[in-house]
Scaffold this motif. Structure first.
Motif, PDB file in Angstrom:
ATOM      1  N   GLY A  87      -8.514  -2.306  -5.110  1.00  0.00           N
ATOM      2  CA  GLY A  87      -8.374  -1.656  -3.829  1.00  0.00           C
ATOM      3  C   GLY A  87      -9.612  -0.842  -3.476  1.00  0.00           C
ATOM      4  O   GLY A  87     -10.175  -0.965  -2.398  1.00  0.00           O
ATOM      5  N   HIS A 117      -2.318  -4.735  -3.240  1.00  0.00           N
ATOM      6  CA  HIS A 117      -2.749  -3.444  -2.708  1.00  0.00           C
ATOM      7  C   HIS A 117      -2.274  -3.166  -1.282  1.00  0.00           C
ATOM      8  O   HIS A 117      -2.507  -2.099  -0.764  1.00  0.00           O
ATOM      9  CB  HIS A 117      -4.274  -3.352  -2.755  1.00  0.00           C
ATOM     10  CG  HIS A 117      -4.813  -3.428  -4.142  1.00  0.00           C
ATOM     11  ND1 HIS A 117      -4.751  -2.381  -5.013  1.00  0.00           N
ATOM     12  CD2 HIS A 117      -5.363  -4.455  -4.830  1.00  0.00           C
ATOM     13  CE1 HIS A 117      -5.276  -2.742  -6.168  1.00  0.00           C
ATOM     14  NE2 HIS A 117      -5.648  -4.006  -6.089  1.00  0.00           N
ATOM     15  N   GLU A 118      -1.650  -4.151  -0.652  1.00  0.00           N
ATOM     16  CA  GLU A 118      -1.225  -3.924   0.727  1.00  0.00           C
ATOM     17  C   GLU A 118       0.231  -4.263   0.879  1.00  0.00           C
ATOM     18  O   GLU A 118       0.719  -5.243   0.323  1.00  0.00           O
ATOM     19  CB  GLU A 118      -2.065  -4.803   1.675  1.00  0.00           C
ATOM     20  CG  GLU A 118      -3.330  -4.124   2.143  1.00  0.00           C
ATOM     21  CD  GLU A 118      -4.093  -5.002   3.106  1.00  0.00           C
ATOM     22  OE1 GLU A 118      -3.536  -5.324   4.165  1.00  0.00           O
ATOM     23  OE2 GLU A 118      -5.236  -5.374   2.778  1.00  0.00           O
ATOM     24  N   ARG A 119       0.935  -3.447   1.667  1.00  0.00           N
ATOM     25  CA  ARG A 119       2.345  -3.711   1.902  1.00  0.00           C
ATOM     26  C   ARG A 119       2.505  -4.548   3.158  1.00  0.00           C
ATOM     27  O   ARG A 119       2.828  -4.036   4.223  1.00  0.00           O
ATOM     28  CB  ARG A 119       3.098  -2.385   2.051  1.00  0.00           C
ATOM     29  CG  ARG A 119       3.284  -1.678   0.740  1.00  0.00           C
ATOM     30  CD  ARG A 119       3.764  -0.273   0.972  1.00  0.00           C
ATOM     31  NE  ARG A 119       3.955   0.399  -0.302  1.00  0.00           N
ATOM     32  CZ  ARG A 119       5.129   0.410  -0.940  1.00  0.00           C
ATOM     33  NH1 ARG A 119       6.170  -0.164  -0.427  1.00  0.00           N
ATOM     34  NH2 ARG A 119       5.228   1.030  -2.105  1.00  0.00           N
ATOM     35  N   CYS A 168      -9.404  -6.136   0.238  1.00  0.00           N
ATOM     36  CA  CYS A 168      -8.767  -4.839   0.484  1.00  0.00           C
ATOM     37  C   CYS A 168      -9.776  -3.797   0.913  1.00  0.00           C
ATOM     38  O   CYS A 168      -9.579  -2.604   0.696  1.00  0.00           O
ATOM     39  CB  CYS A 168      -8.001  -4.395  -0.750  1.00  0.00           C
ATOM     40  SG  CYS A 168      -6.672  -5.516  -1.131  1.00  0.00           S
TER      41      CYS A 168
END
Lengths: 567, 325
Positions: A87, A117-119, A168
C-alpha cells in the motif's frame, strides 16, 4: 518521505554477527528517483530488503531507522508492516517471470494486490486492473488479464509487476534491478514507463542497479555503495562529471562506454590499506622470441555460408507444426586473430547459431567453413579433430563448472579427453594455463565454489584454452559479471588473443561491451544478419534501422565522459 | 476458449490411447506368464499323484482349449478378456469375472481408505515441518516420518491389533462385514487395516510435502507476495500449497496405484477378502484363469489411476496444460 538513518544490517553466523551493511543513510523526496548503485555483495539489495522488513531469516538490523513519513518501519509490528507493504511501499524485482505466481493468471494477481489494500468489489478491482494494464502500455490488456505469466515475455511480465506495484498508489517504489533480465530495447521501454509513472503518481523511487548507464539515464540522484558502506551521494550529473570518491571514479572508469574505445579497460584495485584506485593495465606483450611479425592471413578462419537451422513448433495443440527459423540464412566470416562481435536481443538466434558452429546441433543447410573445410555435415568421428580447434566459454560460470571437480580436473579435462601427454605433463600444462589467466597456482587444488564469479570465468577461459584452440566462442561470457570484474575479464580476453593467436566469436546483448572488444560486428535480428561490417563504421554510422534502435536504447554515460576519457 | 477445450480433448484422447496400448502389453505379458511358469495345469487339475490316463489328460486339454495352437489361444483369450470374460475357475468352474468383480471393490475401498488416512496425516505434518524448518518441531516430525517409512506394515498392524483390539477392545481384530448387512460393523472392520496401510504411506507423503513446500517457499514470487503485503497465512494456503501440490498429488497417485497389488500383507493379516487375497490363493492353487483375471484387473486399475492422476495435473498447473501440446 523515505529517510534511512544509520542503517546497519548483519548476518548471523556461527562466529557471531557479521556486518554486511554499515551506517547507511540517505533520503528520497517525493517524485524523486534515487539510484543506488554497487557491485554484487555491496549490500544494496540487503538495504532495500531491510527497508521492506523482508530480510532473510539469517540477517538482522543491528542499528538505525527507516522512516517513512515519520514512521519508523524497524519498530513496526508485523501486522503494521504488512499494511504498509504494497500500500505504502511497493517493490519491483529483478526476475519478473519468477516474481509472479505461475499458476494464477496475471489479472487475478493484480486484482489480488488491489483487494489487499482497497475496500472495493471484485468487479471494480478487475476494471481497475485492466485500466492499470492499459496504463503500463501492455499490448492487448484484456488478453493479458487472462494470460498466465509463462505466456508473456519478460518485458510484459515486468509491466504486470509494475502495474501491481502502482495499483495502490504507493508513496515509495523500490525497484531492485528491474531491467537487468531484459533486453536493451525492452529495458528502455520499462525505464521510460517507470519515469513516466513517477511523474504521474508522484512516488519516490529507489532504483537499485549495478548498471551505471541505467542510473545515468533515469536517476535524479545517485548513492554509491561498496562493501556495505555508502561511498558517495550526489546529483547524477555531478557524480558522473566530478566523482569525489575514489571507488566511484574507479567504477565509472571501468565501464566500457559507447563511442569510447580503449585498448584496455581500467580495473579497480584495492591496496593493503584498503584504499581503492583505478588502474589501467598495460597490454601484455608476447613472450620473448614470439615477436615474429604476424603475417596477415587473407583467408578467413571461419566462414558461414547461408547457414539455416529451424525448429518445428506447434502454436496450439491442434495446429499443424510450423517451422521456426532460428537461424535463417546467416553468412559471415571471421579473419584469423580478430574478434567478431555478434549482437542481438534474446530469441534472435545467437545461441542457436553458436551451437550449430560448435556442431552441438546439426544445421539444416548451408556451409560452415573452418580453415577452408566444410564441417557442417561431418560425422561425429570426422568432427573430432576440429573439436580441439573450437572452444567455448559459457555465460554462467556458476553452472558451467562441475562443482565436484577440482580446478585442476576441470582445466585438465579436455587434455585428458584427447589423451594429451602424461598426467605429469598435463598438470604442468594446467599450471601454465592458470598463470595465463592470472590465477594463483594454488587454485589448482581448490573447488569452484571457493572462487568469485570473475575468478570462475577465468577458470572457464583456462579450460577453453587447454587444447590451444584457434577459435573461441564466448556466449555472453561477461554478462553475468559486475562491471569491474567484467573489465578484468575483457582485458584478459584481449591479452590472451595476442598471446595465443586467438580468434573470437563474441556473442553478447551488450553493445558497449561488443564495441570494446570487437574488430568486426554482425547484428542479428530474428535469425538473420541485418548488418555487418567493421566495428567502428557500424557504431559511427549504423545503416539498418534495427541497429540504430539498439544503439539508441543503450543507456549512455554522456559525452562529458567521452571527452574526459580521450583527454 | 474453444481451442483450449479441443486441446484438452485431444490430450485426454491421446492419454486414453496410451493407456489402452499399455493394457494390451500387460495382458500379453500375463498370458505368456502362464506358459513360462513351470507345472502343467491339466496334470495339477487331475491330480498328478493319481497318475491320470493319457486319454483323460487329452480330454481335459480339449475341454480347456489347451490343444489349440498358442497363437489362437492368445487371440481367443484376448478377445474374451476384451469382453470381460476371463474364463472359469479351474477348481469349481465359477466364472473368474464374478470373483474379480466381487473382490475388486473391497481392495479399492481398502486402498482409498488407506490413502485418505495417509493424506490426512501426511500433508498437515509435512506443512507443519516445512513452516518451522530446522526447529525442534521439524526434527521430531521428520524423525517420526523416517520411522514410519521403515516400520514394516505387518509389525505396525500387529501393534495396532494388540493395542486397539486386545488391550482396549475398541475395534475388531480382523474380518469383513458387507456394507449392506451392517454399515457400522463394516467401517469398524475397515479401520485397522486402513490405518496399518496408511501410516507408512503418510510418512512418505509428509516428507514429499515438506520438501515441496520448502522448494516453493524459496521462490522469488513468495517474496514478491510478501512485498505486496499479503499475510503469511494466505501466502501459504493460497499460493505455496497450490504450487507445491503437484509432487504431492504425484506421490499420492503412485501410492494408490501400488496399493492395488500392494495390499497383500494387510489383506492376509486382517482377513480382508480383496483382490490380493484372491490372487495369492489362485497362485498357490495354480488356478491360471483366476491368476490371469485378477492380475489383469490389478494392472488395469493401476493404469487407470495413473491416467486420472496425470489428467489431474493439468487442472493444477496451467503450464502443463499448454506444454503438453
Amino acid at each position: 518521505m523515505l529517510e534511512i538513518r544509520n542503517l546497519s544490517i548483519a548476518f548471523k553466523t556461527a562466529a557471531g554477527l557479521k556486518p554486511a551493511v554499515r551506517d547507511v543513510s540517505f533520503t528520497i523526496r517525493p517524485g524523486e528517483i534515487l539510484g543506488l548503485v554497487g557491485e554484487s555483495g555491496s549490500g544494496k539489495t540487503l538495504t532495500s530488503l531491510g527497508v521492506m522488513g523482508l530480510l532473510p531469516p539469517n540477517a538482522v538490523v543491528t542499528r538505525g531507522e527507516v522512516l517513512v513519513d515519520g514512521v519508523d518501519l524497524i519498530k513496526c509490528t508485523p501486522a503494521e508492516l504488512r499494511r504498509l507493504r504494497g500500500g505504502h511501499v511497493a517493490m519491483i524485482f529483478q526476475d519478473p517471470m519468477a516474481s509472479l505466481d505461475p499458476i494464477f493468471t496475471c489479472g487475478d494477481q493484480i486484482v489480488e494486490a488491489i483487494l489487499l489494500h482497497e475496500r472495493i468489489g471484485k468487479a471494480a478491482a478487475r476494471r481497475k486492473a485492466l485500466a492499470l494494464l492499459e496504463k503500463v502500455h501492455i499490448p492487448d490488456p484484456a488478453r493479458c488479464m487472462r494470460a498466465f505469466p509463462h505466456e508473456l515475455s519478460g518485458g510484459q511480465c515486468q509491466r504486470v509487476m509494475i502495474a501491481m506495484a502502482v495499483s495502490c498508489k504507493p508513496r515509495i517504489i523500490i525497484a531492485d534491478e528491474p531491467t537487468t533480465a531484459l533486453d536493451v530495447t525492452v529495458q528502455k521501454q520499462v525505464l521510460d514507463l517507470l519515469r513516466g509513472l513517477n511523474a504521474e503518481v508522484g512516488a519516490a523511487i529507489l532504483l537499485i542497479t549495478h548498471d551505471l548507464g541505467v542510473i545515468y539515464e533515469v536517476a535524479d540522484r545517485v548513492a554509491v555503495m561498496y562493501a556495505g558502506e555508502l561511498m558517495e551521494e550526489a546529483a547524477t550529473p555531478d557524480l558522473f562529471t566530478n566523482p569525489q570518491n575514489d571507488y566511484t571514479k574507479a567504477l565509472i572508469d571501468s565501464m566500457p562506454s559507447l563511442g569510447l574505445r580503449q585498448e584496455r579497460l581500467p580495473v579497480i584495485e584495492r591496496d593493503a590499506a584498503g584504499n581503492v584506485r583505478s588502474v589501467r593495465p598495460q597490454p601484455r606483450t608476447r613472450p620473448a622470441g614470439g615477436d615474429v611479425p604476424v603475417a596477415v592471413d587473407p583467408h578467413p578462419l571461419l566462414e558461414l555460408k547461408d547457414l539455416r537451422k529451424s525448429y518445428w513448433v506447434k502454436p496450439t495443440p491442434l495446429a499443424a507444426a510450423v517451422a521456426m527459423h532460428a537461424v535463417d540464412g546467416v553468412s559471415f566470416s571471421i579473419a584469423p586473430r580478430t574478434t567478431l562481435g555478434l549482437v542481438g536481443e534474446s530469441g534472435c538466434g545467437k545461441t542457436t547459431l553458436s551451437r550449430a558452429i560448435m556442431r552441438l546441433s546439426n544445421p539444416d543447410s548451408g556451409q560452415i567453413l573452418f580453415k577452408g573445410q566444410d564441417i557442417a555435415r561431418l560425422s561425429e568421428r570426422a568432427m573430432r579433430p576440429f573439436r580441439r580447434e573450437i572452444a567455448m566459454v559459457f555465460q554462467n560460470p556458476y553452472g558451467s563448472l562441475n562443482p565436484r571437480q577440482t580446478v585442476a580436473d576441470l582445466i585438465g579435462a579436455p587434455l585428458a579427453i584427447f589423451e594429451e601427454g602424461t598426467p605429469a605433463e598435463r598438470s604442468k600444462h594446467v599450471l601454465q594455463l592458470l598463470d595465463a589467466v592470472g590465477l594463483p597456482r594454488a587454485a589448482a587444488a581448490k573447488y569452484p565454489h571457493e572462487f568469485s564469479g570473475g575468478q570462475r570465468q577465468r577458470i572457464a577461459v583456462a579450460r577453453a584454452l587447454a587444447l590451444k584452440p584457434s577459435l573461441v566462442i564466448c556466449d555472453e561470457a561477461v554478462s553475468a559479471l559486475d562491471v569491474s570484474v567484467q573489465a578484468q575479464v575483457l582485458n584478459l580476453l584481449k591479452d590472451l588473443q595476442v598471446e595465443f593467436d586467438l580468434t573470437y566469436l563474441f556473442i553478447s546483448h551488450d553493445l558497449s561491451v561488443v564495441e570494446h572488444i570487437s574488430d568486426t560486428i554482425a547484428v542479428m535480428q530474428k535469425g538473420r544478419i541485418v548488418e555487418a561490417g567493421p566495428a567502428e563504421a557500424i557504431f559511427a554510422a549504423p545503416q539498418h534501422a534495427y541497429t540504430r534502435l539498439l544503439l539508441d536504447a543503450v543507456p549512455t554515460v554522456g559525452a562529458e565522459r567521452a571527452r574526459r576519457g580521450r583527454a | 476458449m474453444n481451442a483450449t477445450l479441443s486441446g484438452a480433448l485431444v490430450l485426454v484422447g491421446r492419454k486414453l490411447l496410451t493407456a489402452f496400448v499399455q493394457l494390451w502389453l500387460v495382458a500379453t505379458l500375463i498370458f505368456s506368464v502362464m506358459y513360462i511358469m513351470p507345472g502343467d495345469p491339466v496334470l495339477l487339475l487331475l491330480g498328478a499323484e493319481s497318475n491320470p490316463s493319457p486319454e483323460a489328460v487329452a480330454a481335459m486339454r480339449g475341454q480347456l482349449g489347451l490343444d489349440q495352437p498358442v497363437i489362437s489361444q492368445y487371440f481367443v483369450w484376448l478377445w474374451n478378456a476384451l469382453h470381460l470374460d476371463f474364463g472359469k475357475s479351474l477348481t469349481n468352474g465359477y466364472p473368474v469375472a464374478k470373483y474379480v468383480t466381487s473382490n475388486l471393490p473391497r481392495t479399492l475401498e481398502l486402498a482409498f481408505a488407506a490413502i485418505i488416512v495417509a493424506a490426512l496425516i501426511g500433508v498437515p505434518l509435512g506443512i507443519a515441518a516445512a513452516l518451522k524448518r530446522g526447529s525442534l518441531r521439524d526434527t521430531v516430525l521428520t524423525s517420526i516420518a523416517t520411522i514410519g517409512i521403515s516400520v514394516p506394515v505387518y509389525i505396525l498392524g500387529t501393534l495396532l491389533v494388540l493395542f486397539f483390539s486386545i488391550q482396549l477392545g475398541w475395534l475388531p481384530a480382523s474380518g469383513y462385514t458387507d456394507i449392506s448387512r451392517n454399515v457400522v460393523e463394516h467401517f469398524r472392520k475397515l479401520a485397522l487395516p486402513a490405518f496399518a496401510l496408511g501410516f507408512g504411506l503418510a510418512a512418505s507423503i509428509a516428507r514429499m510435502t515438506r520438501s515441496s513446500m520448502l522448494e516453493i517457499l524459496g521462490r522469488d514470487f513468495v517474496r514478491a507476495l510478501r512485498a505486496k503485503g499479503m499475510s503469511e497465512h494466505r501466502i501459504i494456503w493460497q499460493h505455496v500449497l497450490r504450487n507445491a501440490a503437484i509432487p504431492i498429488v504425484t506421490i499420492i497417485g503412485l501410492q494408490l496405484g501400488n496399493l492395488m497389488g500392494g495390499t497383500v500383507l494387510v489383506e492376509a493379516m486382517f482377513n480382508w477378502p480383496g483382490l490380493s487375497t484372491l490372487l495369492v490363493s489362485a497362485v498357490s492353487a495354480r488356478n491360471y484363469p483366476l491368476v490371469q483375471g485378477s492380475m489383469l484387473a490389478i494392472a488395469a486399475l493401476f493404469i487407470l489411476i495413473n491416467l486420472v492422476v496425470e489428467l489431474f495435473y493439468s487442472l493444477l498447473d496451467p503450464r502443463i496444460r499448454r506444454r503438453r501440446s
